[in-house]
Design a protein around this motif. Structure first.
Motif, PDB file in Angstrom:
ATOM      1  N   SER A 139       0.830  -1.204   0.000  1.00 29.13           N
ATOM      2  CA  SER A 139       0.000   0.000   0.000  1.00 29.13           C
ATOM      3  C   SER A 139       0.866   1.258   0.000  1.00 29.13           C
ATOM      4  CB  SER A 139      -0.916  -0.005   1.222  1.00 29.13           C
ATOM      5  OG  SER A 139      -1.627   1.209   1.322  1.00 29.13           O
ATOM      6  N   PHE A 140       1.916   1.251   0.805  1.00 29.03           N
ATOM      7  CA  PHE A 140       2.809   2.419   0.847  1.00 29.03           C
ATOM      8  C   PHE A 140       3.488   2.618  -0.508  1.00 29.03           C
ATOM      9  CE2 PHE A 140       7.145   4.029   1.451  1.00 29.03           C
ATOM     10  CZ  PHE A 140       6.875   5.286   1.959  1.00 29.03           C
ATOM     11  N   LYS A 141       3.921   1.524  -1.113  1.00 33.28           N
ATOM     12  CA  LYS A 141       4.627   1.632  -2.388  1.00 33.28           C
ATOM     13  C   LYS A 141       3.724   2.172  -3.488  1.00 33.28           C
ATOM     14  CE  LYS A 141       7.295  -1.093  -5.721  1.00 33.28           C
ATOM     15  NZ  LYS A 141       7.875  -2.432  -6.015  1.00 33.28           N
ATOM     16  N   SER A 142       2.533   1.631  -3.613  1.00 33.54           N
ATOM     17  CA  SER A 142       1.649   2.019  -4.719  1.00 33.54           C
ATOM     18  C   SER A 142       0.992   3.374  -4.510  1.00 33.54           C
ATOM     19  CB  SER A 142       0.565   0.948  -4.917  1.00 33.54           C
ATOM     20  OG  SER A 142      -0.203   0.792  -3.736  1.00 33.54           O
ATOM     21  N   PRO A 193       4.138   7.286  -6.628  1.00 32.40           N
ATOM     22  CA  PRO A 193       3.645   8.602  -7.083  1.00 32.40           C
ATOM     23  C   PRO A 193       4.316   9.776  -6.386  1.00 32.40           C
ATOM     24  CG  PRO A 193       2.015   7.572  -5.661  1.00 32.40           C
ATOM     25  CD  PRO A 193       3.098   6.560  -5.857  1.00 32.40           C
ATOM     26  N   LEU A 194       5.231   9.496  -5.453  1.00 33.94           N
ATOM     27  CA  LEU A 194       5.964  10.542  -4.722  1.00 33.94           C
ATOM     28  C   LEU A 194       5.018  11.503  -4.013  1.00 33.94           C
ATOM     29  CD1 LEU A 194       8.779  11.341  -7.335  1.00 33.94           C
ATOM     30  CD2 LEU A 194       8.883   9.806  -5.353  1.00 33.94           C
ATOM     31  N   LYS A 195       4.145  10.927  -3.187  1.00 35.39           N
ATOM     32  CA  LYS A 195       3.201  11.717  -2.400  1.00 35.39           C
ATOM     33  C   LYS A 195       3.586  11.681  -0.918  1.00 35.39           C
ATOM     34  CE  LYS A 195      -0.871  11.204  -5.368  1.00 35.39           C
ATOM     35  NZ  LYS A 195      -2.299  10.742  -5.432  1.00 35.39           N
ATOM     36  N   VAL A 201      11.690  12.171  -2.633  1.00 31.72           N
ATOM     37  CA  VAL A 201      12.918  12.699  -3.186  1.00 31.72           C
ATOM     38  C   VAL A 201      12.663  14.032  -3.901  1.00 31.72           C
ATOM     39  CG1 VAL A 201      12.613  11.317  -5.296  1.00 31.72           C
ATOM     40  CG2 VAL A 201      14.889  12.174  -4.674  1.00 31.72           C
ATOM     41  N   GLN A 202      13.558  14.978  -3.683  1.00 29.94           N
ATOM     42  CA  GLN A 202      13.533  16.303  -4.301  1.00 29.94           C
ATOM     43  C   GLN A 202      12.396  17.207  -3.816  1.00 29.94           C
ATOM     44  OE1 GLN A 202      15.925  17.552  -6.040  1.00 29.94           O
ATOM     45  NE2 GLN A 202      17.096  15.705  -6.477  1.00 29.94           N
TER      46      GLN A 202
END
Length: 520
Positions: free
Chosen positions: A294-297, A302-304, A500-501
């Motif tokens: 769940s955390f990955k998807s 999506p870098l949220k 990231v970023q």
């Protein structure tokens, strides 16, 4: 009249040649109105003797211990100890010794004997002889320096005085220090960092041979920390093994002032008066212990940003060994760490210094000198330096979703009083920011809006915004107000995922300790 029971060790008239059992060492136990000494000079010949004492002069007692201790120490392969209060105690009956004085004398002798045994403990983590002590360097290290290192090694295993070893070690340290501070840190060759670590090791040996004072041991600990901070690992990370022995010695010999401890426990550090109110539409979402998938998807790919709740509740730092000022002082108080001085690293008056954790707490947390400066132990790999603290935390499972092996995950400590600030900046790795003590205000901006955040033009600060986030200069930075953002207040137990970023601004609202995990 109180009986004092001694176990008298038999000293033969000729020099001792037998090896001693180092597992059988001195135990000094003090009970009310009674002193009980257990003494060992060799593995056999224990003879009990019951006597009483009328006086105990520390100078005479310590001189007696010194005389016989060094006789045994020089003649045996392993450390031996002889603890006899006074020559008159053997076979004589004298008036009772007041318990208060006895307690003081016991502490003096315990400290002396503990320090006298210290070198045997340190020698046990070193190679047994000069031939097995490695000194291998590439041709990037000057031959004259290698010769100086070889001389130090010879002095360590030979009969050179501590002063000579200390002088040679300091020459190595001074020369390698110049190499470490020439040019940028990234350009410093690792070989010179190894040379510096060897210099630190030799200096520690010089300081701790024979019977070091408590001050000498403190200096040795600082020297180890300098090697850990500025040097590179040598001989299976021997400096880490050495500093653990030294630190345990300091803890054992140093008695905490109960009155000071009580005062510290009663101190209530004020919260920052300015606590932002988080609006619902700007709040970073929160989820309770999501699965890895769940955390990955939902967040990693999506870098949220997201706040992970109840994912570090099992940490000893939050349960069995909660991090308090007293705990941090006991575990790390004598250790030297880098501290940022100034409210933020972009200020002109900002600087860095090296200080012990105890000094940092006294000056910047407890504000004992009533100063106005702000100090921050920031972005420091404290847990590699002090493994005891590393045992209080765990690397979050979510870090395994990246390509970084666990041993290559960068774990940083962020410890300081309220009002410490990390200016708006971005990092090149994923970040899990775990809040352990206190609370922090955090604001995040997407990298899509970098043009509205006015990064510095210099290469050194290109990842840092020029804008004071909570007090922006709208005339100089008119587009900043148009940049959308998310925000939150982190509480103990919260873990914030900063993609990231993503630009992030952080301000401590009170005494705070955070741990960040950087990974890719």
């Amino acid at each position: 009249m109180q009986e004092i029971t001694y176990v008298k060790a038999q000293l033969p008239p000729e020099p001792l040649t037998c090896a001693l059992n180092t597992s059988q060492l001195i135990r000094c136990v003090y009970a009310p109105k009674c002193i009980r000494w257990a003494m060992l000079a060799r593995c056999s010949a224990w003879q009990p003797l019951s006597v009483a004492a009328d006086s105990f002069q520390s100078t005479d007692g310590l001189s007696y211990i010194q005389k016989h201790f060094w006789r045994l120490h020089k003649l045996c392969d392993k450390v031996a100890s002889l603890c006899m209060c006074h020559a008159r105690c053997f076979g004589s009956r004298c008036p009772h010794l007041p318990s208060g004085v006895a307690s003081l004398e016991i502490r003096l002798i315990e400290t002396f004997l503990s320090m006298a045994l210290l070198w045997s403990k340190l020698a046990a983590v070193l190679p047994p002889n000069e031939d097995e002590f490695p000194l291998q360097f590439t041709d990037k290290v000057d031959s004259s320096v290698v010769e100086m290192l070889a001389r130090s090694r010879q002095q360590l295993y030979g009969d050179a005085t501590s002063d000579r070893l200390l002088l040679t070690a300091q020459i190595i340290l001074d020369f390698s220090w110049e190499k470490l501070n020439t040019g940028t840190w990234r350009d410093v060759d690792k070989e010179w960092r190894r040379v510096y670590s060897y210099g630190c090791l030799f200096k520690v040996a010089a300081l701790c041979r024979k019977v070091p004072t408590v001050d000498a041991v403190q200096q040795a600990i600082r020297t180890c920390d300098m090697g850990l901070l500025m040097g590179a690992a040598i001989m299976n990370d021997v400096l880490q093994s050495v500093v653990r022995i030294l630190q345990s010695e300091v803890r054992r010999s140093k008695e905490e002032d109960e009155e000071v401890t009580a005062k510290r426990a009663k101190i209530e550090l004020p919260r920052c008066p300015h606590v932002p109110v988080i609006k619902g539409d700007l709040a970073i979402p929160r989820v309770k212990c999501p699965s890895l998938e769940s955390f990955k998807s939902n967040y990693l790919l999506p870098l949220k940003p997201v706040i992970l709740e109840r994912t570090i509740d099992h940490w000893p730092a939050l349960n069995d060994r909660p991090w308090s000022i007293e705990y941090l002082c006991s575990v790390a108080g004598c250790r030297t760490v880098p501290v940022e001085v100034g409210s933020r690293y972009t200020d002109e008056e900002w600087s860095q210094t090296l200080t012990t954790v105890n000094e940092f707490i006294d000056k910047f947390i407890l504000n004992k000198d009533q100063g106005k400066g702000v100090g921050y132990l920031a972005q420091h790999q404290l847990f590699d330096q002090i493994p005891e603290l590393k045992e209080d935390i765990r690397v979050p499972d979510y870090c395994c979703l990246g390509d970084t092996d666990e041993e290559h995950i960068t774990v940083n400590a962020w410890f300081g009083p309220g009002a410490t600030v990390s200016p708006l900046h971005q990092d090149p790795q994923q970040n899990l920011l775990a809040q352990v003590v206190g609370s922090k205000y955090v604001r995040l901006y997407s990298p899509e809006h970098t043009d509205k955040l006015y990064p510095h033009q210099s290469s050194l600060l290109h990842n840092t915004s020029q804008v004071d986030v909570e007090n922006p200069d709208t005339e100089r930075f008119p587009e900043f107000a148009k940049a959308p953002y998310l925000e939150c207040v982190l509480q103990p137990g919260d873990v914030l995922f900063i993609p990231v970023q993503h630009w992030h601004y952080v301000r401590s609202l009170e005494l705070s300790f955070s741990v960040s995990f950087w990974w890719t």
